[in-house]
Design an enzyme around this catalytic site. Structure first.
Site, mmCIF file in Angstrom:
data_model
loop_
_atom_site.group_PDB
_atom_site.id
_atom_site.type_symbol
_atom_site.label_atom_id
_atom_site.label_comp_id
_atom_site.label_asym_id
_atom_site.label_seq_id
_atom_site.Cartn_x
_atom_site.Cartn_y
_atom_site.Cartn_z
ATOM 1 N N SER A 69 1.449 13.902 -2.987
ATOM 2 C CA SER A 69 2.089 12.926 -2.110
ATOM 3 C C SER A 69 3.535 13.338 -1.868
ATOM 4 C CB SER A 69 2.049 11.544 -2.762
ATOM 5 O OG SER A 69 2.797 10.644 -1.987
ATOM 6 N N HIS A 116 -0.569 14.624 1.312
ATOM 7 C CA HIS A 116 -0.685 13.183 1.531
ATOM 8 C C HIS A 116 0.660 12.656 2.026
ATOM 9 C CE1 HIS A 116 -2.522 9.217 0.708
ATOM 10 N NE2 HIS A 116 -1.312 8.848 0.277
ATOM 11 N N ASP A 130 2.779 9.430 3.102
ATOM 12 C CA ASP A 130 2.854 7.971 2.973
ATOM 13 C C ASP A 130 3.820 7.407 3.998
ATOM 14 O OD1 ASP A 130 1.121 7.300 0.740
ATOM 15 O OD2 ASP A 130 2.507 8.478 -0.489
ATOM 16 N N MET A 154 5.504 4.220 5.539
ATOM 17 C CA MET A 154 5.809 2.820 5.163
ATOM 18 C C MET A 154 6.805 2.247 6.158
ATOM 19 S SD MET A 154 6.229 3.184 1.062
ATOM 20 C CE MET A 154 5.136 4.203 0.069
ATOM 21 N N HIS A 204 -1.441 8.332 5.392
ATOM 22 C CA HIS A 204 -1.736 7.000 4.840
ATOM 23 C C HIS A 204 -0.755 6.010 5.454
ATOM 24 C CE1 HIS A 204 -1.677 4.380 0.910
ATOM 25 N NE2 HIS A 204 -2.199 3.731 1.928
ATOM 26 N N MET A 254 0.853 2.693 5.757
ATOM 27 C CA MET A 254 1.140 1.389 5.138
ATOM 28 C C MET A 254 2.057 0.657 6.105
ATOM 29 S SD MET A 254 1.544 2.799 1.280
ATOM 30 C CE MET A 254 1.760 4.464 1.901
ATOM 31 N N MET A 256 -6.764 1.977 -3.556
ATOM 32 C CA MET A 256 -5.413 2.044 -4.122
ATOM 33 C C MET A 256 -5.474 1.683 -5.607
ATOM 34 S SD MET A 256 -3.334 3.070 -1.787
ATOM 35 C CE MET A 256 -1.886 2.918 -2.832
ATOM 36 N N ASP A 307 -5.186 6.680 -5.230
ATOM 37 C CA ASP A 307 -3.776 6.895 -4.922
ATOM 38 C C ASP A 307 -2.945 5.918 -5.744
ATOM 39 O OD1 ASP A 307 -1.334 7.361 -3.716
ATOM 40 O OD2 ASP A 307 -1.914 6.582 -1.748
#
Ligand code: DX5
Ligand code: ZN
Length: 221
Positions: A13, A38, A40, A42, A71, A73, A142, A180
């Site tokens: 990540s 990966h 992330d 956000m 991913h 979020m 998750m 994750d």
């Protein structure tokens, strides 16, 4: 290409990397044996943290051929989806808990030629995902409440992983099961035993003194 849910894939990540030198950090993960990167995303709304969005991913796409596992979020994945597609994501995972028509968003990801993932927070039961399992290439269970790296693994999620693997074989589906949050060699072993095959790890890869050794340990767990 259908996903092979038997392959064990290690996805460092990026949020645990040195973000002042991102391209080098991705190259370092590739040299260390990572399978996917990966990413992330956000938005400061769906989760209480902010990272990066499509402009950065577009730049990374120019500097690496690695598989980009994005991913999201974010509260409105449907609204921002075209920008992540255009940026060059290979797989886009959206949260079931976000505000969107989940079936429609998953359909749009696949129509764009990408692989589609669906993420469940630790508190969200697998039952909520049942209507969508035939539309996904990856189910992300998750193993922490999303928002921050470096949190402790939540072992309660193991039962959900087992159930997701059982339903996959009962329905002859082939989605990957990704975990994750709080993943290291020891928690990875428990997740793999439960049926997970894609292992996201931030602190345990980028934070390790020897990343290649850390990835090998997670792979062989
Ligand atoms: C949590 C993120 C994870 C997290 C993983 O919101 O989705 O990808 O950064 O980090 P570690 O492995 O440190 O728990
Ligand atoms: Zn993540």
């Amino acid at each position: 290409m259908p996903p092979n849910c038997e392959d064990r894939l290690i996805a460092p990540s990026l949020i645990a990397a040195d973000l002042s030198r991102i391209a080098e950090e991705i190259a370092r993960a590739e040299r260390a044996g990572a399978d996917w990167i990966h990413l992330d995303v956000m938005d400061g709304h769906f989760v209480d943290n902010m990272t990066f969005g499509p402009p950065l991913i577009r730049c990374l796409r120019q500097s690496t051929t690695m598989f980009l596992d994005v991913h999201l979020m974010i509260s409105r994945p449907d609204h921002y989806l075209p920008r992540f597609v255009e940026a060059g994501a290979d797989l886009i995972t959206v949260h079931l808990e976000a505000s969107h028509d989940v079936a429609q968003t998953l359909g749009r990801i696949r129509q764009a030629g990408l692989r589609a993932g669906l993420a469940l927070n630790p508190a969200t039961p697998l039952e909520a995902a049942l209507p969508f399992l035939d539309q996904i290439d990856l189910l992300l269970c998750m193993t922490v409440v999303p928002g921050f790296g470096g949190q402790a693994f939540m072992a309660d999620v193991l039962a959900k992983i087992q159930a997701a693997a059982a339903i996959r074989s009962a329905r002859s589906l082939s989605y990957h099961i990704e975990v994750d949050g709080g993943i290291d060699a020891s928690t990875a072993a428990r997740c793999v035993a439960a049926g997970a095959n894609v292992l996201v790890a931030g602190s345990a890869t980028y934070g390790a003194p020897d990343m290649a050794q850390a990835i090998a340990e997670i792979r062989n767990a």
